[in-house]
Design an enzyme around this catalytic site. Structure first.
Site, PDB file in Angstrom:
ATOM      1  N   SER A 147      32.801 -17.181 -14.968  1.00 24.50           N
ATOM      2  CA  SER A 147      32.937 -15.747 -14.767  1.00 24.50           C
ATOM      3  C   SER A 147      31.730 -15.201 -14.008  1.00 24.50           C
ATOM      4  O   SER A 147      31.422 -15.661 -12.904  1.00 24.50           O
ATOM      5  CB  SER A 147      33.149 -15.063 -16.112  1.00 24.50           C
ATOM      6  OG  SER A 147      33.586 -13.735 -15.955  1.00 24.50           O
ATOM      7  N   GLU A 238      44.983 -14.092 -14.579  1.00 23.44           N
ATOM      8  CA  GLU A 238      43.731 -13.351 -14.640  1.00 23.44           C
ATOM      9  C   GLU A 238      43.474 -12.610 -13.340  1.00 23.44           C
ATOM     10  O   GLU A 238      43.855 -13.047 -12.259  1.00 23.44           O
ATOM     11  CB  GLU A 238      42.557 -14.263 -14.975  1.00 23.44           C
ATOM     12  CG  GLU A 238      42.284 -15.397 -14.010  1.00 23.44           C
ATOM     13  CD  GLU A 238      40.959 -16.092 -14.343  1.00 23.44           C
ATOM     14  OE1 GLU A 238      39.929 -15.380 -14.378  1.00 23.44           O
ATOM     15  OE2 GLU A 238      40.964 -17.304 -14.571  1.00 23.44           O
ATOM     16  N   HIS A 268      41.590 -16.219 -18.309  1.00 21.40           N
ATOM     17  CA  HIS A 268      40.191 -16.208 -17.893  1.00 21.40           C
ATOM     18  C   HIS A 268      39.339 -17.139 -18.760  1.00 21.40           C
ATOM     19  O   HIS A 268      39.301 -17.016 -19.976  1.00 21.40           O
ATOM     20  CB  HIS A 268      39.673 -14.771 -17.989  1.00 21.40           C
ATOM     21  CG  HIS A 268      38.291 -14.577 -17.463  1.00 21.40           C
ATOM     22  ND1 HIS A 268      37.961 -14.783 -16.141  1.00 21.40           N
ATOM     23  CD2 HIS A 268      37.139 -14.183 -18.076  1.00 21.40           C
ATOM     24  CE1 HIS A 268      36.689 -14.521 -15.959  1.00 21.40           C
ATOM     25  NE2 HIS A 268      36.162 -14.161 -17.114  1.00 21.40           N
TER      26      HIS A 268
END
Length: 297
Positions: A147, A238, A268
């Site tokens: 991320s 996502e 995610h």
């Protein structure tokens, strides 16, 4: 059948517990507490060892499993630059230590809004340099992250290249956050984890007075030439799917050997469920193989 039921259950858990916590109206301090609790479901493999230490004055957790090789992985955790820690990611880094055979070093880099850009990047670079000072050759270190940590991994490699420093052996990024402007977010039919309003707020808190188009904040706007090999993994469910695909396209055009893996119907950073969800375990196994393959002898 059991795996399908597990996927369904995990998706519902993320949607009902994690996604509501990642709302711009929830104070960051509360989000940190809630996500710390949520990550308790991410469990490292049995026999994994964890050591707390400091690198360049930065707290780190070192994850290892079995006989470690001479290699190390500098792992940059996710959390939108405002939440998350080395401790929350022990499940994922533990499985990555097992699959890569490396010591995985996760720094607790400084978080926004208390410490906006470039604090996280400065800490990541300081941890990188400290590993070299400890005796690791650059070619014996891989950089990985998920991320925001995935975007930070790319930004760190760009900064190292631009300052004429040696580069890591490889890059591995899970659901990387590459474009904090959010100009090209994907709109999946189902998004169990992230809310665009939350990521927009996190982006502003991290950037502070800087432009969101700064390549070291949104690496998709930067020059990717000369970076090491990149493995990108992303779920189809996502909003950062486009970020991953744009990174793969831009890196390939820049001459970087790049591999993109899109996992249908997963969410995610699904890799946090490694050891439970077979596809997550397999993804982390692939990541470990990528890291091992490109480490210098």
């Amino acid at each position: 059948m059991l795996q399908h039921l597990l996927e369904t259950g995990l998706r519902q858990t993320m949607n009902r517990l994690v996604r509501p916590a990642l709302h711009p109206a929830v104070p960051v301090s509360v989000q940190r507490t809630l996500t710390t609790q949520a990550y308790r479901s991410s469990v490292p493999p049995r026999g994994c060892r964890f050591q707390t230490a400091t690198l360049a004055g930065i707290p780190v957790i070192k994850s290892s499993y079995g006989q470690t090789s001479r290699g190390a992985v500098l792992y940059l955790h996710g959390g939108g630059y405002i939440i998350g820690s080395a401790a929350t990611h022990k499940g994922l880094t533990g499985h990555l230590a097992k699959s890569s055979g490396c010591m995985v070093v996760t720094p607790d880099y400084r978080l926004a809004p208390e410490h906006p850009f470039p604090a996280a990047l400065d800490d990541a670079e300081a941890a990188w340099q400290a590993l070299i000072d400890e005796g690791f050759a650059p070619g014996q270190i891989a950089i990985a992250g998920d991320s925001a940590g995935g975007g930070l991994a790319i930004a760190l490699a760009m900064r190292l290249r631009d300052s004429g420093q040696p580069l890591p052996a490889s890059l591995t990024v899970f659901s990387p956050w590459m474009d904090l402007t959010q100009e090209a977010l994907y709109s999946p039919e189902c998004e169990p984890v992230l809310q665009a309003r939350w990521t927009a707020k996190a982006a502003k808190l991290y950037a502070g007075q800087e432009s969101l188009r700064n390549p070291l904040i949104s690496p998709i706007f930067g020059n990717l030439e000369g970076l090491p090999r990149i493995l990108i993994q992303v779920g189809s469910q996502e909003i950062l799917l486009n970020d991953a695909e744009r990174l793969a396209s831009a890196a390939t055009k820049a001459g970087v050997k790049t591999r993109l893996e899109v996992f249908n119907s997963l969410w995610h950073v699904f890799q946090v469920h490694s050891g439970q969800l077979d596809r997550a375990t397999a993804a982390v196994q692939t990541a470990g193989e990528h890291i091992r393959e490109h480490l210098a002898d």
